[in-house]
Scaffold this active site. Sequence first.
Site, PDB file in Angstrom:
ATOM      1  N   ASP A 245      30.534  16.974 -38.634  1.00 42.78           N
ATOM      2  CA  ASP A 245      29.269  16.595 -39.271  1.00 42.78           C
ATOM      3  C   ASP A 245      29.473  15.222 -39.892  1.00 42.78           C
ATOM      4  O   ASP A 245      30.350  14.483 -39.457  1.00 42.78           O
ATOM      5  CB  ASP A 245      28.829  17.650 -40.292  1.00 42.78           C
ATOM      6  CG  ASP A 245      27.308  17.737 -40.427  1.00 42.78           C
ATOM      7  OD1 ASP A 245      26.698  16.710 -40.782  1.00 42.78           O
ATOM      8  OD2 ASP A 245      26.727  18.804 -40.177  1.00 42.78           O
ATOM      9  N   HIS A 268      28.833  12.968 -37.496  1.00 42.28           N
ATOM     10  CA  HIS A 268      27.428  12.566 -37.448  1.00 42.28           C
ATOM     11  C   HIS A 268      27.227  11.218 -38.134  1.00 42.28           C
ATOM     12  O   HIS A 268      26.124  10.896 -38.561  1.00 42.28           O
ATOM     13  CB  HIS A 268      26.536  13.622 -38.104  1.00 42.28           C
ATOM     14  CG  HIS A 268      26.458  14.904 -37.334  1.00 42.28           C
ATOM     15  ND1 HIS A 268      25.680  15.963 -37.741  1.00 42.28           N
ATOM     16  CD2 HIS A 268      27.057  15.302 -36.187  1.00 42.28           C
ATOM     17  CE1 HIS A 268      25.818  16.965 -36.877  1.00 42.28           C
ATOM     18  NE2 HIS A 268      26.644  16.582 -35.929  1.00 42.28           N
TER      19      HIS A 268
END
Length: 434
Positions: A245, A268
């Site tokens: 993430d 991310h």
Amino acid sequence: MKLSHLLTSAVSVLSLGLTVEGHFSRSRNDAVGPKRPFKPLPYSHPRKKVCHVRSHGDGRDDSAFILSALKSCNNGGKVVFAEEKEYTIGTALDLTFLKHVDLEILGRIQFTNDTDYWQANSFKHTFQNATTFFQLGGEDVNVYGGGTLDGNGQIWYDLYAEDPLILRPILFGVIGLHGGTIGPLKLRYSPQWYQLVANSSDVLFDGIDISGYSKSENEAKNTDGWDTYRSKNIVIQNSVINNGDDCVSFKPNSTEILVQNLYCNGSHGISVGSLGQYIGEVDIVKNVLVYNISMYNASDMARIKVWPGVASAMSEDLQGGGGLGSVSNITYEDMYIENVDWAIEITQCYGQKNMTLCNEYPSNLTISDVYISNMYGTTSSARDPNIGTIVCSSPDVCSNIYVENIDVVSPSGTNDFICTNVNESLLQVNCTSG
């Protein structure tokens, strides 16, 4: 030598783990570089006493031993977790009483896999249902040594696949710490975010090695490297992050944050937000500098994500929209990317799949004075022919977004950007739609 080569060379040192060896320097400001913190970090005074933490060594809970050593050496001492020992934590520890103390972690600390206990007893935080195994806070606290904290994440990855509403603990909770240094340390297999930095100030993270993937078909989700929240004058540098993430995420009311010299893989991106999630809340993120980053195999590099002005559902356990606030004075500078979906992503429709509805209810949160420059590399094929997207929900809520010197291409050789409700004259990119 091109910037991309410089970044890759710097990252090769980090990836070998060389930065996680060494010892703590008491002059925090001398340790920060090449960019300087927004404000000088406070000095840490020498320690005069040493306490060694006992261990059962057989998987039984060592929390009482840890707490005893910390209380004995608080206010001027150093607590040592021996290199040859393994420690087990099966009790939620509130360590926000610490002052003028060092934790030298040379060995390995593992949290138990009693998911029922941790869901009931971990420390709860209102923002995004965050919980932590422990919370470390106080004044002038340093944690270093190059040892390992292991969150025993696999059982949580599998449990979350069955029930997305379970509360998964964050591995390292820095809660209410004012003046401190974290690292070098190795963080492994966090159930959720690796680190939450909340209600804290003047903290340096240096030499953090993050890694931990699922060994089953159930992914390790929401494993952010850092999440800063209601914190100021935080430095994150010289670290290697392999996760699933955000590499770093600036949550509401993060100000004066410096991030530099990171290798991020599988993430991310480095993200402002998400913001504007809660109605009635005012989210402010300002004065952020992100410098010298290498990003590999990620969804994004530079990212700003804001919820729209209408209720939205990103997932069953992540919903929101309609909050207030602002994003201002955000700088991303000198970045190298490989196999990244979006080189740049700015959205005010986070969590909302219905773009018509999003445009009918523009974000209540403004974005201004954003500077993104000097990015090199290649994107993945996921968005080809586009390499970036800068989409504001209304021209009234975005201003002074500058993008320049973006030497990035897609696999097909294009460099197109989606640009909507933004001043394209300030963007030195190829806007093909808007």
